[in-house]
Scaffold this motif. Sequence first.
Motif, PDB file in Angstrom:
ATOM      1  N   GLU A  72       0.838  -0.909   0.173  1.00  0.00           N
ATOM      2  CA  GLU A  72       0.060   0.079   0.074  1.00  0.00           C
ATOM      3  C   GLU A  72       0.826   1.176   0.126  1.00  0.00           C
ATOM      4  O   GLU A  72       0.452   2.425  -0.205  1.00  0.00           O
ATOM      5  N   ASP A  73       1.928   1.273   0.167  1.00  0.00           N
ATOM      6  CA  ASP A  73       2.850   2.183   0.379  1.00  0.00           C
ATOM      7  C   ASP A  73       3.619   2.804  -1.022  1.00  0.00           C
ATOM      8  O   ASP A  73       4.752   3.502  -0.937  1.00  0.00           O
ATOM      9  N   LEU A  74       3.307   1.954  -2.031  1.00  0.00           N
ATOM     10  CA  LEU A  74       4.018   2.613  -3.456  1.00  0.00           C
ATOM     11  C   LEU A  74       3.490   4.018  -3.720  1.00  0.00           C
ATOM     12  O   LEU A  74       2.272   4.390  -3.605  1.00  0.00           O
ATOM     13  N   ALA A  75       4.389   4.573  -4.670  1.00  0.00           N
ATOM     14  CA  ALA A  75       4.135   5.976  -5.275  1.00  0.00           C
ATOM     15  C   ALA A  75       4.958   6.105  -6.298  1.00  0.00           C
ATOM     16  O   ALA A  75       5.919   5.594  -6.509  1.00  0.00           O
ATOM     17  N   PHE A  92       1.613   2.307 -11.638  1.00  0.00           N
ATOM     18  CA  PHE A  92       1.308   0.900 -10.821  1.00  0.00           C
ATOM     19  C   PHE A  92      -0.015   0.609 -10.726  1.00  0.00           C
ATOM     20  O   PHE A  92      -0.763   1.535 -10.723  1.00  0.00           O
ATOM     21  N   TYR A  93      -0.516  -0.678 -10.835  1.00  0.00           N
ATOM     22  CA  TYR A  93      -1.875  -1.147 -10.761  1.00  0.00           C
ATOM     23  C   TYR A  93      -2.006  -2.562 -10.041  1.00  0.00           C
ATOM     24  O   TYR A  93      -0.720  -3.380 -10.365  1.00  0.00           O
ATOM     25  N   ASP A  94      -3.217  -2.922  -9.629  1.00  0.00           N
ATOM     26  CA  ASP A  94      -3.512  -4.272  -9.188  1.00  0.00           C
ATOM     27  C   ASP A  94      -4.043  -5.042 -10.427  1.00  0.00           C
ATOM     28  O   ASP A  94      -5.101  -4.556 -10.863  1.00  0.00           O
ATOM     29  N   PRO A  95      -3.346  -6.022 -11.063  1.00  0.00           N
ATOM     30  CA  PRO A  95      -3.793  -6.618 -12.390  1.00  0.00           C
ATOM     31  C   PRO A  95      -5.142  -7.172 -12.117  1.00  0.00           C
ATOM     32  O   PRO A  95      -6.029  -7.382 -13.205  1.00  0.00           O
ATOM     33  N   ASP A  96      -5.607  -7.739 -11.023  1.00  0.00           N
ATOM     34  CA  ASP A  96      -6.918  -8.292 -11.123  1.00  0.00           C
ATOM     35  C   ASP A  96      -7.600  -7.988  -9.854  1.00  0.00           C
ATOM     36  O   ASP A  96      -8.526  -8.468  -9.584  1.00  0.00           O
ATOM     37  N   GLU A  97      -7.180  -6.931  -9.290  1.00  0.00           N
ATOM     38  CA  GLU A  97      -8.141  -6.280  -8.251  1.00  0.00           C
ATOM     39  C   GLU A  97      -8.437  -7.240  -7.145  1.00  0.00           C
ATOM     40  O   GLU A  97      -9.322  -7.085  -6.194  1.00  0.00           O
ATOM     41  N   VAL A 102       1.085  -6.421  -7.457  1.00  0.00           N
ATOM     42  CA  VAL A 102       0.860  -4.981  -7.931  1.00  0.00           C
ATOM     43  C   VAL A 102       2.223  -5.279  -9.093  1.00  0.00           C
ATOM     44  O   VAL A 102       3.189  -5.802  -9.191  1.00  0.00           O
ATOM     45  N   VAL A 103       1.555  -4.622 -10.113  1.00  0.00           N
ATOM     46  CA  VAL A 103       2.499  -4.395 -11.356  1.00  0.00           C
ATOM     47  C   VAL A 103       2.976  -3.070 -11.543  1.00  0.00           C
ATOM     48  O   VAL A 103       2.154  -2.086 -11.504  1.00  0.00           O
TER      49      VAL A 103
END
Length: 111
Positions: A72-75, A92-97, A102-103
């Motif tokens: 959760e701390d990515l930026a 960055f994104y969560d590929p499948d929620e 995280v990709v």
Amino acid sequence: MGAVALDPGQMSARLDLEMRDDARDGQGGIVAGFAAVASLWARIEPVALAEEERADAAVFTVTHRIWIRFREDLAAGMRFRKGGRIFTVRAFYDPDETGRYVVCRCVEERP
């Protein structure tokens, strides 16, 4: 969208996650720097290569997808380090929620 099937064994690159850690230079300015936040396992996938000329020298920019466990701390602007290689996080994104992975879309510049 279905769950992403990723074998965790594919996360075979050991990377250091770094964030900006600027220091004051004592004269009203700052000295840009980075500090390690975590050491983690990742999967690195090269995506594209671009070449340009800067100051009469060729510079290669390689984009990568870097898969890590969810954080959760990515930026944007953080970076990964693998030895002398630096991968700057652009997005960055969560590929499948599902909150598992995280990709990160990263850029690596090489002189």
